[in-house]
Design an enzyme around this catalytic site. Sequence first.
Site, mmCIF file in Angstrom:
data_model
loop_
_atom_site.group_PDB
_atom_site.id
_atom_site.type_symbol
_atom_site.label_atom_id
_atom_site.label_comp_id
_atom_site.label_asym_id
_atom_site.label_seq_id
_atom_site.Cartn_x
_atom_site.Cartn_y
_atom_site.Cartn_z
ATOM 1 N N CYS A 332 0.788 -1.256 -0.165
ATOM 2 C CA CYS A 332 0.048 0.000 0.122
ATOM 3 C C CYS A 332 0.850 1.147 0.062
ATOM 4 C CB CYS A 332 -1.013 -0.076 0.988
ATOM 5 S SG CYS A 332 -0.433 -0.803 2.465
ATOM 6 N N ARG A 361 7.529 -10.906 5.206
ATOM 7 C CA ARG A 361 7.044 -10.540 6.416
ATOM 8 C C ARG A 361 7.871 -11.619 7.340
ATOM 9 N NH1 ARG A 361 0.485 -10.049 5.869
ATOM 10 N NH2 ARG A 361 0.503 -8.143 4.112
ATOM 11 N N GLN A 379 1.029 -10.956 -2.848
ATOM 12 C CA GLN A 379 -0.111 -10.435 -2.585
ATOM 13 C C GLN A 379 -0.874 -9.694 -3.586
ATOM 14 O OE1 GLN A 379 -0.200 -7.663 0.470
ATOM 15 N NE2 GLN A 379 -1.675 -8.859 1.791
ATOM 16 N N ASP A 381 -2.951 -7.465 -4.456
ATOM 17 C CA ASP A 381 -3.330 -6.472 -3.829
ATOM 18 C C ASP A 381 -4.283 -5.587 -4.916
ATOM 19 O OD1 ASP A 381 -3.249 -5.083 -1.293
ATOM 20 O OD2 ASP A 381 -1.311 -5.059 -1.103
ATOM 21 N N HIS A 383 -5.648 -1.226 -4.756
ATOM 22 C CA HIS A 383 -6.128 -0.216 -3.979
ATOM 23 C C HIS A 383 -7.123 0.890 -4.903
ATOM 24 C CE1 HIS A 383 -2.158 -1.123 -2.323
ATOM 25 N NE2 HIS A 383 -2.973 -0.995 -1.302
ATOM 26 N N LYS A 462 -12.466 -3.552 8.306
ATOM 27 C CA LYS A 462 -12.418 -4.429 7.084
ATOM 28 C C LYS A 462 -13.509 -5.550 7.241
ATOM 29 C CE LYS A 462 -8.973 -7.297 9.663
ATOM 30 N NZ LYS A 462 -7.965 -8.261 9.558
ATOM 31 N N HIS A 508 -8.125 -0.828 0.481
ATOM 32 C CA HIS A 508 -7.172 -1.938 0.526
ATOM 33 C C HIS A 508 -8.019 -3.282 0.091
ATOM 34 C CE1 HIS A 508 -3.896 0.352 2.452
ATOM 35 N NE2 HIS A 508 -5.190 1.126 3.095
#
Length: 634
Positions: A332, A361, A379, A381, A383, A462, A508
């Site tokens: 992000c 991570r 990921q 992802d 946005h 979320k 997100h």
Amino acid sequence: MIQVTLKDGVVKEFEAGVCPADVAKSLGMGLYKAACAARVDGETCDLRTPLEKDCNLEILTFEDKDGKHAFWHTAAHVMAQAIQHLWPEAKFGIGPALDDGWYYDIGGVEPFTPEQFADIEAEMKKIVKADLPVEKRLISVEEGRELFAGQDYKLELLEEYAQKGWQLSVYTQGDFTDLCAGPHLMSTGALKAVKILSTASAYWRGDASRDSLCRVYGTAFPKASELEAHLAMLEEAKKRDHRKLGKELGLFALMEEGPGFPFFLPKGMVLKNTLIDYWREVHHKAGYQEVSTPMILNRSLWERSGHWDHYKQNMYTTVIDDTDFAIKPMNCPGGMLVYKTQPHSYRDLPLRVGELGLVHRHELSGALHGLMRVRCFTQDDAHIFMMPSQIKDEIIGVVRLIDQVYSLFGFEYHIELSTMPEDHMGSLADWEMATDALKAAMDELGRPYEINEGDGAFYGPKLDFHLVDAIGRTWQCGTIQLDFQLPERFELEYTGEDGQKHRPVMVHRVVFGSIERFIGILIEHFAGAFPVWLAPEQVRMIPISEAHREYARKVAEELDNAGIRVTVDDRNEKMGYKIRQAQLEKVPYMLVVGAKEMEDGTVSVRARKEEKGGTKTVAEFKAQILEEIASRER
């Protein structure tokens, strides 16, 4: 008198000091006997907790997540008590409830053997039969030091909790007392069916420099039939274990040289790329643009995003030219910089930007588990930058996209709405606005959802999507996170219809979540027998003898030219062996060819779905499989 509002909205009056157990009994003995814990004004507590003022009350049974946790947490204490009876020298660490049972870390003992499991279970059953009351009391540090003398791990926890200013409490059942915040069952008698499952080694507090303890896993249920069904599911899960199948099918490898960093092999890459191609297709149709942001960015960016303060313990860092950098754990912040590369108008919004970003991570070595828990993953992802007036419609669009993807694989799912955590950024007003927007979208869709109090991301509430696989296990994959904070921190702007600068709102969201983890889930969901469109190898040609090899290769070339993934097994092996090998490798179609097939221009089709087998011309088979691939038939 106090007013108690029950789960169905009914309000009942009771004397102050009444406990949830008494409320449950007043509603019916069935509920009273099934009750495991209570939730009072959103806080989970024991059934003996006095109710002193007007409140909202839910009686939690084994059907409720928090009810299960109280049940299994009590079972963990019963197991520890049984171990204390059998091995008085045991030193006790922690024993938390898990999603399907519990574990307890035990020191001062040798690792338990399966034969000793039976001894522990027998002792646990004695404790269950005794129906011992489980009672909570508050203690001082001095009392705790006396109670846990000689129990070094408990004393360490006691001192740590006291230093943090936490209220100290213990639970006692018969001759066993444990340092614990609860909640627990009212007595040990409810644990009708118990099972010790396995043991493993675990470092105390997850620190490799500390003591190595014996971690004992177990599970329990209110009925023996429920335990039997659970054990049958665990046996089926062993057969489907993605680590076992991933190795057998040649999909991925886990190496000592890179713990938590999976290696994808050629067949695994076909599977991964097929998923990514599908992802790109559906996102293109949904109006997303794709970007790619750097894997390493400097410290100031992560400080600005809040990750350096909230997430640094999980980030890998390095120094370049005397400046701190971090390998991205999330995409992000890079997405914020992409938005800022050019000015935006209200006409540009909503702006949907996707990224298949490789993130890293840090996970403790003991937490690593195949593809399910890794240290690097892709990921999927995206946005979405939007005006406040567009929030509801965009959330609805994402929910529909996620539903489309999960339905393709045959997954059922349920949705949780997670609210503001203690460790959060931003004002209460922003959080309320964001949470209300998610609720409004779900209400308009008519989708049921559960509230998961306090489990939101640090920057916003979320929606989490929990998949149910072929054997009934749940996996949290997709998520939609509404964020008012990062656009503020990065000073994102758009020019409104009024000609003034405004702050966009951001979402997100992920669909697969981690592509690597999603592959692990798919392996177990399909037991390695992927649908044809997804299978790394879709067809295997098997010539009966050397005389038929050329024809097999000719058919394979025709299929390959049509975009079908095909191989030829022309090894000098018996037919039965080659067919069995293809079955073990879960190949959807085997095409056996011999003299008759050569003469007729046909193939003998052996299919996983019997109705798709039989003798066909090459053209007929090609048309059939291409239709199956194009429709992404399961």
